[in-house]
Enzyme design. Structure first.
Site, short mmCIF file in Angstrom:
data_model
loop_
_atom_site.label_atom_id
_atom_site.label_comp_id
_atom_site.label_asym_id
_atom_site.label_seq_id
_atom_site.Cartn_x
_atom_site.Cartn_y
_atom_site.Cartn_z
N SER A 15 0.87 -1.27 -0.08
CA SER A 15 -0.20 0.14 -0.21
C SER A 15 1.43 1.53 0.20
O SER A 15 2.09 1.27 0.72
CB SER A 15 -1.15 0.16 1.18
OG SER A 15 -1.51 1.33 1.62
N TYR B 184 -1.09 -0.07 10.59
CA TYR B 184 -1.83 -1.13 9.61
C TYR B 184 -1.01 -0.13 8.70
O TYR B 184 0.05 -0.88 7.57
CB TYR B 184 -3.19 -0.39 8.16
CG TYR B 184 -3.28 -0.34 7.45
CD1 TYR B 184 -3.51 -1.60 6.60
CD2 TYR B 184 -3.14 0.27 5.69
CE1 TYR B 184 -4.07 -2.14 5.17
CE2 TYR B 184 -3.39 0.24 5.08
CZ TYR B 184 -3.84 -0.75 4.50
OH TYR B 184 -3.90 -1.36 2.83
#
Length: 698
Positions: free
Chosen positions: A576, A589
């Protein structure tokens, strides 16, 4: 009334047939499809069928007889109108006036084109005159196991008469072509009233005035041969000389196969990468565990369709049934000499039999590999081809079984087999095959493939030819996703990437189904967006376990398989932008994604010696179609950016440089680039985010 047969399937449905309104071509196609649905009657791609109709000649407006016949390279089980050739029957028969003998066969195939009636015809096959020189309206040329057993048995002609009396003709082995058509015509003229002809070492011709009569004739003839063989086997009491080796238990066989297949795949891929298939059916085990295996296997197959798919003979491994296969180097040391000897023998076969105009020697590696007590392995260019090769060798086993029960099995002389395998017309057929897709020889293992980005990646890789193994923790999603793929190219396995045993089980499924793994894509994941004070240990651990530990475990176990194969490979982490860019409410995250990205660099450095490339694709703002944007994550990102959930797609599109909405299909293109185009790239990142300046890696 449904007809009763013991050894073949009666599939004719009168209501379905009536719907064709006496369209003879449609009925011929229907007959072909139901014959091809029973592998005891004919193999995939084997045999051919035809019918003759009266049509208006578009040039003279006169009525002419037209023969409709399966075209070159087709399969009767899936035959459609586009797969047949339509020829003027009389013109085809007129070719007898210009035929100059056996040496003229190749030229005759070119002349078939001068007989074309239907301009949309498929290229006529070499068997076209076999149908055209016989007078019957409907004809089947089939390769039933029972009939080839009769055809391949010693004293085949005598056996044919014993089974059918004067109702069947017999012609000795001859390579398919115009002259064989003349021999069939001659046999019929000398034996008027026969219902069919047995072709020595080859197969069966049967016919009828209607499609149904032809169908019933074929089934009845096959049934009679099957009954005859069954009775012979009962009389003998055993087949293949009885059992020499005891099969391992099914769990042991599967475990042995999973350990061995990557090694076999690597050895079979010394010239061209191959896809594998494993079979341990009762038919296979009876043959490979028998006393007669060592005598029969080297003889090779008899029917041309069989050895064209399986090579002239299999490789029989000398590994002990209880061999310890966990030491790959020791096992490889035993396998390599066997493969070397097989390649040498194949080269000797080629050099002994070749002619001045023979095509170059093809891949000398075995297609069929036998491991007594365990099973049979097949390797070919794609899953369909290797599965079909397995089916053909099982048919060959059935033929040997029947022929041995009748009298004694005979195979084609090596020169005859070579002349078929390296026939220039066969080479021309191979040259007409569609170009292989870029990933057709690859096996891709994808986590999180039950939906979203993972499913899109599987779709893209499969569309480019890859065999895909879909994995996900949710079996319902997996089944739904798997249902969208064509037969042969995919399988699925429930896989919890936080569980080492679950990963091992999923990899085993991939290895058993396809022979190994070439591409691993870690797309499984979830996202948790919380402020530091709201992030729990549970939040932290689940992200670390799925994204980081899962990636580590997938890479560790996948590398074992790739190293066994020795074919290199690709590992792709779907990370990501958040692993590169710091933002609020993202500590767990973002940290996990950064760990994924750096692990990729570490793995790339370590695995480069094995030609295993490790790279990262970084999505960002994939809202439409992405599973992680369901629920709390979307709410968290909306809150962090001061907008509503409904505004997220437009918000994310506007913030990238290209002002583009990013979809799962876009991420899939990034993965494809790494595995199919950027073959000299490792340790790299592709950002698929529409252009986020703060995520630029340089």
């Amino acid at each position: 009334m449904t007809k009763k047969f013991k050894h073949v399937d009666y599939l004719w449905d009168n209501d379905e047939a009536k719907a064709f309104n006496d369209d003879q071509v449609a009925l011929f196609l229907y007959r072909s499809n139901i014959l091809g649905a029973d592998l005891r009657i004919t193999n995939y791609g084997g045999g051919n069928t035809s019918c003759k109709t009266i049509e208006k000649d578009p040039l003279t407006n006169e009525e002419v007889e037209v023969m409709w016949v399966k075209g070159s390279g087709g399969d009767i089980g899936t035959l459609t109108r586009s797969g047949i050739a339509g020829l003027y029957t009389e013109r085809l028969r007129d070719l007898k006036k210009v035929y100059r003998g056996i040496e003229d066969e190749d030229r005759m195939v070119g002349l078939f084109n001068h007989c074309i009636y239907d301009l949309d015809s498929k290229a006529p096959s070499i068997d076209t005159p076999l149908h055209g020189l016989l007078p019957f309206a409907h004809i089947d040329h089939l390769h039933p196991d029972a009939l080839i057993a009769v055809a391949a048995a010693k004293d085949s002609e005598k056996v044919t008469k014993e089974i059918w009396g004067d109702t069947m003709g017999w012609v000795p082995w001859q390579r398919p072509g115009f002259d064989l058509g003349l021999q069939l015509e001659k046999c019929l003229n000398e034996n008027p009233g026969i219902r069919g002809i047995v072709l020595g070492s080859h197969g069966l011709f049967t016919w009828g005035n209607t499609s149904y009569e032809c169908y019933m004739n074929s089934l009845e003839v096959i049934e009679m041969a099957s009954e005859y063989i069954e009775n012979k086997i009962k009389d003998k009491g055993s087949v293949f000389g009885g059992q020499k080796v005891q099969s391992l238990a099914i769990e042991e066989r599967t475990e042995k196969a999973a350990q061995l297949m990557p090694l076999l795949r690597g050895l079979c891929s010394s010239e061209n990468q191959m896809i594998g298939h494993f079979s341990d059916s009762d038919v296979v085990l009876e043959f490979i565990n028998s006393n007669d295996l060592d005598r029969l296997a080297p003889m090779g197959t008899s029917c041309p369709d069989h050895f064209l798919r399986t090579k002239i003979q299999p490789l029989v491994l000398t590994l002990d049934a209880n061999e310890d296969l966990t030491n790959s180097e020791a096992v490889l040391a035993k396998l390599e000499p066997a493969f070397g000897q097989y390649r040498k023998e194949y080269a000797d076969y080629y050099n002994t039999c070749k002619k001045s105009n023979s095509p170059a020697m093809r891949d000398p590696n075995p297609v069929i590999i036998i491991y007594p007590a365990v099973g049979m392995f097949s390797f070919a260019k794609n899953k369909q081809t290797t599965r079909v090769a397995t089916e053909f060798y099982i048919n060959a086993i059935n033929v040997m079984r029947g022929a041995e029960a009748i009298t004694e099995y005979t195979s084609l002389p090596r020169q005859e087999a070579f002349d078929i395998e390296y026939w220039l017309l066969e080479e021309a057929k191979l040259s007409r095959m569609p170009k292989e897709q870029p990933l057709s020889r690859k096996v891709a293992f994808i986590t999180g493939a039950g939906g979203g980005i993972g499913k899109a990646i599987a779709d893209k890789l499969a569309a480019e030819g890859a065999n895909v193994v879909l994995t996900d923790v949710n079996e319902d999603s997996l089944k739904e996703a798997h249902a969208t793929f064509k037969r042969d190219i995919s399988t699925y396995a429930v896989c919890d990437v936080t569980n080492t045993e679950s990963i091992a089980s999923a990899y085993k499924k991939a290895v058993i189904e396809f022979g190994g793994v070439d591409i691993v894509v870690h797309s499984a994941g979830l996202a948790i967006s919380k402020a530091l004070e709201d992030t729990t240990d549970k939040d932290w651990n689940i992200l670390q376990n799925i994204l980081v530990k899962g990636q580590f475990d997938l890479a560790k176990q996948g590398t074992v398989i790739m190293r066994k194969q020795g074919l290199g490979g690709d590992y792709i982490a779907i990370a990501s932008k958040n692993g590169l860019v710091a933002g609020p409410n993202n500590v767990a995250y973002g940290t996990a994604k950064a760990a994924q990205q750096h692990m990729v660099r570490l793995l790339a450095a370590e695995l480069s010696k094995d030609k295993i490339r490790v790279n990262t694709v970084n999505p960002d703002g994939v809202i439409v179609g992405s599973k992680i944007w369901e629920g709390a994550w979307a709410e968290g990102r909306a809150k962090a950016n001061g907008i509503t959930v409904e505004e997220l797609p437009a918000f994310y599109a506007k913030r990238n440089l290209l002002n583009e909405i990013i979809t799962p299909a876009d991420i899939a293109k990034g993965v494809f680039s790494f595995v199919a185009i950027l073959d000299k790239s490792t340790g790299n990142i592709i950002n698929v985010d529409g252009g986020m300046a703060n995520a630029f890696v340089r």
